[in-house]
Design a protein around this motif. Structure first.
Motif, PDB file in Angstrom:
ATOM      1  N   ALA A 128      18.888  -9.433   5.222  1.00 25.35           N
ATOM      2  CA  ALA A 128      18.800  -8.215   5.922  1.00 25.35           C
ATOM      3  C   ALA A 128      18.211  -7.206   5.069  1.00 25.35           C
ATOM      4  O   ALA A 128      17.308  -6.298   5.644  1.00 25.35           O
ATOM      5  CB  ALA A 128      20.225  -7.682   6.132  1.00 25.35           C
ATOM      6  N   ALA A 129      18.569  -7.185   3.698  1.00 26.73           N
ATOM      7  CA  ALA A 129      18.092  -6.088   3.195  1.00 26.73           C
ATOM      8  C   ALA A 129      16.490  -6.439   2.780  1.00 26.73           C
ATOM      9  O   ALA A 129      15.887  -5.332   2.734  1.00 26.73           O
ATOM     10  CB  ALA A 129      18.502  -6.152   1.544  1.00 26.73           C
ATOM     11  N   LEU A 130      16.007  -7.714   2.793  1.00 23.12           N
ATOM     12  CA  LEU A 130      14.484  -8.263   2.637  1.00 23.12           C
ATOM     13  C   LEU A 130      13.993  -7.517   3.977  1.00 23.12           C
ATOM     14  O   LEU A 130      12.638  -6.905   3.849  1.00 23.12           O
ATOM     15  CB  LEU A 130      14.272  -9.408   2.289  1.00 23.12           C
ATOM     16  CG  LEU A 130      14.421  -9.841   1.034  1.00 23.12           C
ATOM     17  CD1 LEU A 130      14.721 -11.379   0.843  1.00 23.12           C
ATOM     18  CD2 LEU A 130      13.655  -9.211   0.190  1.00 23.12           C
ATOM     19  N   VAL A 131      14.461  -7.477   5.098  1.00 21.22           N
ATOM     20  CA  VAL A 131      13.764  -7.449   6.384  1.00 21.22           C
ATOM     21  C   VAL A 131      13.612  -6.081   6.369  1.00 21.22           C
ATOM     22  O   VAL A 131      12.579  -5.268   6.901  1.00 21.22           O
ATOM     23  CB  VAL A 131      14.665  -7.893   7.432  1.00 21.22           C
ATOM     24  CG1 VAL A 131      14.029  -7.588   8.882  1.00 21.22           C
ATOM     25  CG2 VAL A 131      14.368  -9.593   7.680  1.00 21.22           C
ATOM     26  N   ILE A 132      14.686  -5.091   6.050  1.00 19.55           N
ATOM     27  CA  ILE A 132      14.445  -3.603   6.149  1.00 19.55           C
ATOM     28  C   ILE A 132      13.692  -3.141   5.278  1.00 19.55           C
ATOM     29  O   ILE A 132      12.698  -2.212   5.577  1.00 19.55           O
ATOM     30  CB  ILE A 132      16.061  -3.135   5.781  1.00 19.55           C
ATOM     31  CG1 ILE A 132      16.976  -3.281   6.873  1.00 19.55           C
ATOM     32  CG2 ILE A 132      15.814  -1.616   5.531  1.00 19.55           C
ATOM     33  CD1 ILE A 132      18.445  -3.154   6.431  1.00 19.55           C
ATOM     34  N   MET A 133      13.528  -3.645   3.892  1.00 22.92           N
ATOM     35  CA  MET A 133      12.652  -3.069   2.868  1.00 22.92           C
ATOM     36  C   MET A 133      11.203  -3.796   3.370  1.00 22.92           C
ATOM     37  O   MET A 133      10.160  -2.871   3.153  1.00 22.92           O
ATOM     38  CB  MET A 133      13.079  -3.882   1.592  1.00 22.92           C
ATOM     39  CG  MET A 133      14.155  -3.101   1.175  1.00 22.92           C
ATOM     40  SD  MET A 133      14.517  -3.561  -0.774  1.00 22.92           S
ATOM     41  CE  MET A 133      14.967  -5.092  -0.558  1.00 22.92           C
ATOM     42  N   ILE A 134      10.837  -4.805   3.759  1.00 22.87           N
ATOM     43  CA  ILE A 134       9.612  -5.345   4.126  1.00 22.87           C
ATOM     44  C   ILE A 134       9.155  -4.377   5.356  1.00 22.87           C
ATOM     45  O   ILE A 134       7.899  -3.837   5.464  1.00 22.87           O
ATOM     46  CB  ILE A 134       9.625  -6.760   4.362  1.00 22.87           C
ATOM     47  CG1 ILE A 134       9.717  -7.478   3.324  1.00 22.87           C
ATOM     48  CG2 ILE A 134       8.231  -7.229   5.211  1.00 22.87           C
ATOM     49  CD1 ILE A 134       9.903  -9.004   3.327  1.00 22.87           C
ATOM     50  N   GLY A 135       9.928  -4.131   6.326  1.00 19.78           N
ATOM     51  CA  GLY A 135       9.774  -3.171   7.374  1.00 19.78           C
ATOM     52  C   GLY A 135       9.468  -1.767   6.913  1.00 19.78           C
ATOM     53  O   GLY A 135       8.302  -1.088   7.522  1.00 19.78           O
ATOM     54  N   SER A 136      10.139  -1.266   5.964  1.00 22.51           N
ATOM     55  CA  SER A 136       9.872  -0.074   5.599  1.00 22.51           C
ATOM     56  C   SER A 136       8.465   0.048   4.925  1.00 22.51           C
ATOM     57  O   SER A 136       7.725   1.023   5.080  1.00 22.51           O
ATOM     58  CB  SER A 136      10.942   0.421   4.387  1.00 22.51           C
ATOM     59  OG  SER A 136      12.353   0.563   5.227  1.00 22.51           O
ATOM     60  N   LEU A 137       8.348  -0.778   4.119  1.00 20.86           N
ATOM     61  CA  LEU A 137       6.979  -0.930   3.263  1.00 20.86           C
ATOM     62  C   LEU A 137       5.697  -0.927   4.154  1.00 20.86           C
ATOM     63  O   LEU A 137       4.689  -0.486   3.952  1.00 20.86           O
ATOM     64  CB  LEU A 137       7.049  -2.211   2.568  1.00 20.86           C
ATOM     65  CG  LEU A 137       5.814  -2.403   1.521  1.00 20.86           C
ATOM     66  CD1 LEU A 137       5.365  -1.232   0.695  1.00 20.86           C
ATOM     67  CD2 LEU A 137       5.686  -3.717   0.633  1.00 20.86           C
ATOM     68  N   TRP A 138       5.893  -2.031   5.341  1.00 16.66           N
ATOM     69  CA  TRP A 138       4.812  -2.033   6.293  1.00 16.66           C
ATOM     70  C   TRP A 138       4.501  -0.689   7.222  1.00 16.66           C
ATOM     71  O   TRP A 138       3.441  -0.334   7.296  1.00 16.66           O
ATOM     72  CB  TRP A 138       5.236  -3.011   7.161  1.00 16.66           C
ATOM     73  CG  TRP A 138       4.094  -3.358   8.500  1.00 16.66           C
ATOM     74  CD1 TRP A 138       3.923  -2.688   9.718  1.00 16.66           C
ATOM     75  CD2 TRP A 138       3.193  -4.005   8.323  1.00 16.66           C
ATOM     76  NE1 TRP A 138       2.901  -3.184  10.164  1.00 16.66           N
ATOM     77  CE2 TRP A 138       2.270  -4.268   9.618  1.00 16.66           C
ATOM     78  CE3 TRP A 138       2.856  -5.210   7.428  1.00 16.66           C
ATOM     79  CZ2 TRP A 138       1.356  -4.905   9.751  1.00 16.66           C
ATOM     80  CZ3 TRP A 138       1.541  -5.918   7.627  1.00 16.66           C
ATOM     81  CH2 TRP A 138       0.709  -5.824   8.936  1.00 16.66           C
ATOM     82  N   PHE A 139       5.625  -0.102   7.460  1.00 18.72           N
ATOM     83  CA  PHE A 139       5.434   1.394   8.159  1.00 18.72           C
ATOM     84  C   PHE A 139       4.930   2.226   7.149  1.00 18.72           C
ATOM     85  O   PHE A 139       4.094   3.347   7.511  1.00 18.72           O
ATOM     86  CB  PHE A 139       6.919   1.777   8.564  1.00 18.72           C
ATOM     87  CG  PHE A 139       7.016   3.207   9.188  1.00 18.72           C
ATOM     88  CD1 PHE A 139       6.507   3.372  10.522  1.00 18.72           C
ATOM     89  CD2 PHE A 139       7.557   4.235   8.535  1.00 18.72           C
ATOM     90  CE1 PHE A 139       6.611   4.888  11.034  1.00 18.72           C
ATOM     91  CE2 PHE A 139       7.338   5.482   8.880  1.00 18.72           C
ATOM     92  CZ  PHE A 139       7.032   5.725  10.234  1.00 18.72           C
ATOM     93  N   ALA A 140       5.205   2.290   5.865  1.00 15.73           N
ATOM     94  CA  ALA A 140       4.706   3.111   4.857  1.00 15.73           C
ATOM     95  C   ALA A 140       3.474   3.084   4.756  1.00 15.73           C
ATOM     96  O   ALA A 140       2.463   3.956   4.658  1.00 15.73           O
ATOM     97  CB  ALA A 140       5.634   3.429   3.716  1.00 15.73           C
ATOM     98  N   LEU A 141       2.903   1.937   4.663  1.00 15.34           N
ATOM     99  CA  LEU A 141       1.523   1.484   4.350  1.00 15.34           C
ATOM    100  C   LEU A 141       0.684   1.789   5.722  1.00 15.34           C
ATOM    101  O   LEU A 141      -0.384   2.490   5.485  1.00 15.34           O
ATOM    102  CB  LEU A 141       1.291   0.076   4.228  1.00 15.34           C
ATOM    103  CG  LEU A 141       1.796  -0.463   2.679  1.00 15.34           C
ATOM    104  CD1 LEU A 141       1.696  -1.822   2.376  1.00 15.34           C
ATOM    105  CD2 LEU A 141       0.767  -0.062   1.723  1.00 15.34           C
ATOM    106  N   ASP A 142       1.380   1.496   6.756  1.00 17.15           N
ATOM    107  CA  ASP A 142       0.682   1.878   8.126  1.00 17.15           C
ATOM    108  C   ASP A 142       0.289   3.500   8.124  1.00 17.15           C
ATOM    109  O   ASP A 142      -0.676   4.042   8.784  1.00 17.15           O
ATOM    110  CB  ASP A 142       1.423   1.505   9.307  1.00 17.15           C
ATOM    111  CG  ASP A 142       0.488   1.674  10.492  1.00 17.15           C
ATOM    112  OD1 ASP A 142      -0.566   1.129  10.616  1.00 17.15           O
ATOM    113  OD2 ASP A 142       1.019   2.267  11.388  1.00 17.15           O
ATOM    114  N   ALA A 143       1.437   4.298   7.801  1.00 16.58           N
ATOM    115  CA  ALA A 143       1.488   5.902   7.908  1.00 16.58           C
ATOM    116  C   ALA A 143       0.676   6.442   6.830  1.00 16.58           C
ATOM    117  O   ALA A 143       0.524   7.521   7.097  1.00 16.58           O
ATOM    118  CB  ALA A 143       2.857   6.258   8.099  1.00 16.58           C
ATOM    119  N   ARG A 144       0.411   5.607   5.719  1.00 12.90           N
ATOM    120  CA  ARG A 144      -0.065   6.216   4.611  1.00 12.90           C
ATOM    121  C   ARG A 144      -1.575   6.921   4.995  1.00 12.90           C
ATOM    122  O   ARG A 144      -2.481   6.479   5.455  1.00 12.90           O
ATOM    123  CB  ARG A 144      -0.331   5.215   3.370  1.00 12.90           C
ATOM    124  CG  ARG A 144      -1.110   5.744   2.278  1.00 12.90           C
ATOM    125  CD  ARG A 144      -1.075   4.346   1.318  1.00 12.90           C
ATOM    126  NE  ARG A 144      -1.798   4.737   0.177  1.00 12.90           N
ATOM    127  CZ  ARG A 144      -3.074   4.338  -0.111  1.00 12.90           C
ATOM    128  NH1 ARG A 144      -3.648   3.645   0.800  1.00 12.90           N
ATOM    129  NH2 ARG A 144      -3.784   4.621  -1.271  1.00 12.90           N
TER     130      ARG A 144
END
Length: 469
Positions: A341-357
């Protein structure tokens, strides 16, 4: 697996039999072996080595594909440039790696150490060089005890020469991720050795030579903290390398066609092959020890002996405490679900941050030395310090505008062309025309439009101070 409460803390036993000795004169002499786990380890090591030595030589959009440029403080990764302000993304990426290691360790034990850890990969490579230059285990033991002669000096010289060449290649490859590798290699070939970059190459090469050639297992056993805290990630269902004592004991030598049960023996013929192939010099039959790096060399060696004896393989195998005790093995456990669950949350957060960068960074600071100025035409002017950074690896053309208050205009039109990674830094004037009967402050936006990406813009809010006209 062991009769102790924590099998990871079993001390390595000293083996006194000359046949069993893992160490001779304080040094481990490993025996050559073959098997499926050795092939898998070689495949993984070869792929990682290819990536390590080859990636820095790849070009991407005219730039080195992966380069941490310390001079400009830019990190280039396959067409994407990261800046110091993107440190949060790097931190998130590292956290993902840490939690992934925790999850893998809980399921498969020290598989990272045995197959992909750089210390293990380079140590196995150095041991292979040792084997082809000095011979197998018994030959190396004899060579070690022999007096110095031309043959011994030639073999040792060839071994250390290859070690040094591999270490130098490692140093160049490593430093090549921080300094352009083509430039670095050209400078070294031109004998420019008294530079900072050359010094780092020799430092990394020296550390590689010492770690993989001389220190070896001591790094894993005494220096690496992973062996010390891995026990908190293990449970009874974690896959580890273990000896099946119920099947193997009592141990003893016998002829191939003799029935071990008639002799009162188990399947272990007490050949000590598992000890002699171990890179850390332990006897896996003593139970799981923190010295074990999970490389499965003992499994390959034991399976080969079982084949020759006509016994079933798996006397030493990847298993778990629960399996050895005859208990049901659980794969999905609460901690694994938590890690996932922690990995899914962090990977999702990283994906969102990279997309919004944003690929362009703009900052605005108002000149605080003078709140406003009056022009000769009677208008009011505010001055701002504008800083724009092109965070891409391609040239970009921007247009600067202002929005939200129609009374405000830029003193002049600004079209800005920036090279990859270039920073634009200069004062910008904003003017309010005559006509206001009150004094105060109004809010507006600086808008930066990227002509290469229609519809893409960056906004930064600012304040404009003006008196009554």
């Amino acid at each position: 697996m062991s009769n102790t409460s924590n099998p990871l803390l079993i001390p390595t036993k000293n083996l006194h039999s000359p046949k069993a000795a893992a160490k001779v004169d304080g040094k481990i002499f490993t025996r050559s072996f073959s098997g499926r786990f050795r092939n898998w380890r070689r495949g993984a090591a070869g792929l990682l080595a290819l990536m390590f030595f080859g990636t820095s030589w790849l070009n991407w959009n005219g730039h080195q594909a992966v380069l941490w440029d310390l001079n400009t403080r830019q990190f280039h990764v396959f067409g994407t440039t990261f800046w110091p302000q993107d440190f949060l993304l790097l931190s998130l990426f590292m956290l993902i790696g840490v939690f992934l290691l925790f999850a893998v360790t809980m399921v498969a034990g020290r598989i990272w150490c045995g197959y992909t850890c750089p210390q293990s990969v380079w140590t196995w490579a150095f041991m292979w060089v040792e084997n082809i230059t000095e011979g197998d285990r018994n030959q190396r033991i004899k060579l070690n005890a022999a007096p110095n002669n031309l043959s011994k000096i030639a073999k040792r010289t060839s071994k250390h020469g290859l070690w040094l060449a591999m270490s130098l290649a490692t140093g160049i490859a490593f430093v090549g991720y921080f300094i352009p590798v083509r430039e670095l290699t050209a400078n070294l070939l031109q004998l420019e050795w008294f530079t900072t970059s050359a010094a780092w190459v020799f430092i990394v090469a020296g550390l590689t030579y010492v770690n993989a050639g001389w220190v070896r297992e001591k790094v894993c056993v005494h220096m690496c903290p992973y062996a010390r805290f891995q026990s908190v990630m293990f449970d009874r269902d974690t896959l580890v390398i273990a000896y099946d004592s119920a099947r193997g004991d009592s141990r003893g030598a016998r002829k191939k066609h003799e029935d071990p049960k008639a002799l009162g023996l188990g399947d272990c013929i007490d050949c000590y092959m598992c000890v002699q192939v171990c890179p850390t010099g332990i006897d896996i039959r003593d139970g799981l020890q923190m010295d074990c790096i999970g490389c499965a060399a003992c499994i390959d060696a034991c399976d080969d002996v079982m084949d020759k004896m006509g016994y079933a393989k798996g006397l030493v195998s990847y298993t778990s405490e629960a399996a050895l005790a005859g208990e049901p093995v659980r794969i999905a456990r609460p901690r694994l679900w938590a890690y996932s669950a922690a990995l899914v949350i962090m990977i999702g957060s990283l994906w969102f941050a990279l997309d919004a960068r944003e690929l362009v960074d703009m900052s605005v600071v108002k000149d605080r030395t003078v709140m406003y100025r009056k022009t000769s035409e009677g208008n009011v002017m505010n001055v701002y310090r504008l800083k724009i950074t092109n965070k891409t690896q391609v040239p970009a053309r921007y247009e600067l505008m202002i929005d939200k208050d129609p009374r405000l205009t830029l003193t002049r039109t600004h079209e800005i062309i920036l090279k990859p990674g270039e920073v634009f830094d200069m004062p910008i004037s904003v003017t309010m025309k005559q006509g206001s009967e009150t004094s105060g402050m109004t809010h507006f936006d600086f808008v930066l439009v990227n002509h290469a990406q229609p519809g893409s813009s960056v906004r930064v809010d600012a304040n404009f101070i003006y008196p009554a006209f």
